[in-house]
Design a protein around this motif. Sequence first.
Motif, PDB file in Angstrom:
ATOM      1  N   LEU A 150       1.019  -1.201  -0.067  1.00 33.59           N
ATOM      2  CA  LEU A 150      -0.057   0.007   0.032  1.00 33.59           C
ATOM      3  C   LEU A 150       0.954   1.268   0.205  1.00 33.59           C
ATOM      4  O   LEU A 150       0.595   2.160  -0.484  1.00 33.59           O
ATOM      5  CB  LEU A 150      -1.036   0.077   1.189  1.00 33.59           C
ATOM      6  N   TYR A 151       1.938   1.154   0.869  1.00 33.55           N
ATOM      7  CA  TYR A 151       2.919   2.399   0.855  1.00 33.55           C
ATOM      8  C   TYR A 151       3.517   2.825  -0.451  1.00 33.55           C
ATOM      9  O   TYR A 151       3.646   3.813  -0.993  1.00 33.55           O
ATOM     10  CB  TYR A 151       3.925   2.150   1.950  1.00 33.55           C
ATOM     11  N   VAL A 152       3.899   1.759  -1.090  1.00 33.39           N
ATOM     12  CA  VAL A 152       4.450   1.823  -2.625  1.00 33.39           C
ATOM     13  C   VAL A 152       3.622   2.271  -3.549  1.00 33.39           C
ATOM     14  O   VAL A 152       3.740   3.286  -4.328  1.00 33.39           O
ATOM     15  CB  VAL A 152       5.196   0.344  -2.887  1.00 33.39           C
ATOM     16  N   ILE A 153       2.315   2.091  -3.472  1.00 38.07           N
ATOM     17  CA  ILE A 153       1.353   2.150  -4.419  1.00 38.07           C
ATOM     18  C   ILE A 153       1.023   3.516  -4.321  1.00 38.07           C
ATOM     19  O   ILE A 153       0.731   4.387  -5.044  1.00 38.07           O
ATOM     20  CB  ILE A 153       0.092   1.331  -4.461  1.00 38.07           C
ATOM     21  N   PHE A 154       0.658   4.008  -2.896  1.00 38.63           N
ATOM     22  CA  PHE A 154       0.170   5.347  -2.475  1.00 38.63           C
ATOM     23  C   PHE A 154       1.032   6.151  -2.080  1.00 38.63           C
ATOM     24  O   PHE A 154       0.780   7.522  -2.077  1.00 38.63           O
ATOM     25  CB  PHE A 154      -1.157   5.195  -1.764  1.00 38.63           C
ATOM     26  N   ASP A 155       2.266   6.105  -1.573  1.00 39.09           N
ATOM     27  CA  ASP A 155       3.122   6.900  -1.126  1.00 39.09           C
ATOM     28  C   ASP A 155       2.549   7.749   0.032  1.00 39.09           C
ATOM     29  O   ASP A 155       2.409   8.987  -0.082  1.00 39.09           O
ATOM     30  CB  ASP A 155       3.800   7.777  -2.149  1.00 39.09           C
ATOM     31  N   ARG A 156       1.688   7.261   0.933  1.00 42.30           N
ATOM     32  CA  ARG A 156       1.088   7.653   1.870  1.00 42.30           C
ATOM     33  C   ARG A 156       1.195   7.012   3.268  1.00 42.30           C
ATOM     34  O   ARG A 156       1.667   5.661   3.265  1.00 42.30           O
ATOM     35  CB  ARG A 156      -0.412   7.925   1.657  1.00 42.30           C
ATOM     36  N   ASP A 157       1.007   7.715   4.392  1.00 44.52           N
ATOM     37  CA  ASP A 157       1.188   7.005   5.786  1.00 44.52           C
ATOM     38  C   ASP A 157       0.038   5.945   5.758  1.00 44.52           C
ATOM     39  O   ASP A 157      -0.886   6.129   4.944  1.00 44.52           O
ATOM     40  CB  ASP A 157       0.897   7.921   6.964  1.00 44.52           C
ATOM     41  N   ILE A 158       0.438   4.829   6.377  1.00 51.22           N
ATOM     42  CA  ILE A 158      -0.765   3.647   6.555  1.00 51.22           C
ATOM     43  C   ILE A 158      -1.174   3.586   8.057  1.00 51.22           C
ATOM     44  O   ILE A 158      -0.360   3.334   8.789  1.00 51.22           O
ATOM     45  CB  ILE A 158      -0.008   2.314   5.933  1.00 51.22           C
TER      46      ILE A 158
END
Length: 108
Positions: free
Chosen positions: A56-64
Amino acid sequence: CGKKGCVESYLSARNLSSDLGIQIDEFFKKASEGDAQCVKVLDEYLDNLTTGINNLYVIFDRDIVIGGFVSRYLLEYEDLLINILLIQMEDIFQFQVVHQRERIQEQQ
């Protein structure tokens, strides 16, 4: 959906306790006491969780943010989760660096 490849099929609370025939409270209690079977299931769960987080982090580049039913049990494992995430991110970064070097060499 719970089908093969779906994060839910790997990370549902049901996977932690139902397969062993115990309630989730008992599962985490036994895992913290070092029960080999529970520790093995928890290790696999944490590996799947951190893989999902990294994806998810790699795809969205946002905090999880981790939420849901199991999240309250994971506080005890916060440091372990962070360490696994850092190791996985280091592997991803190294792959990206190597891949980028190969692309640059091909262009030269």
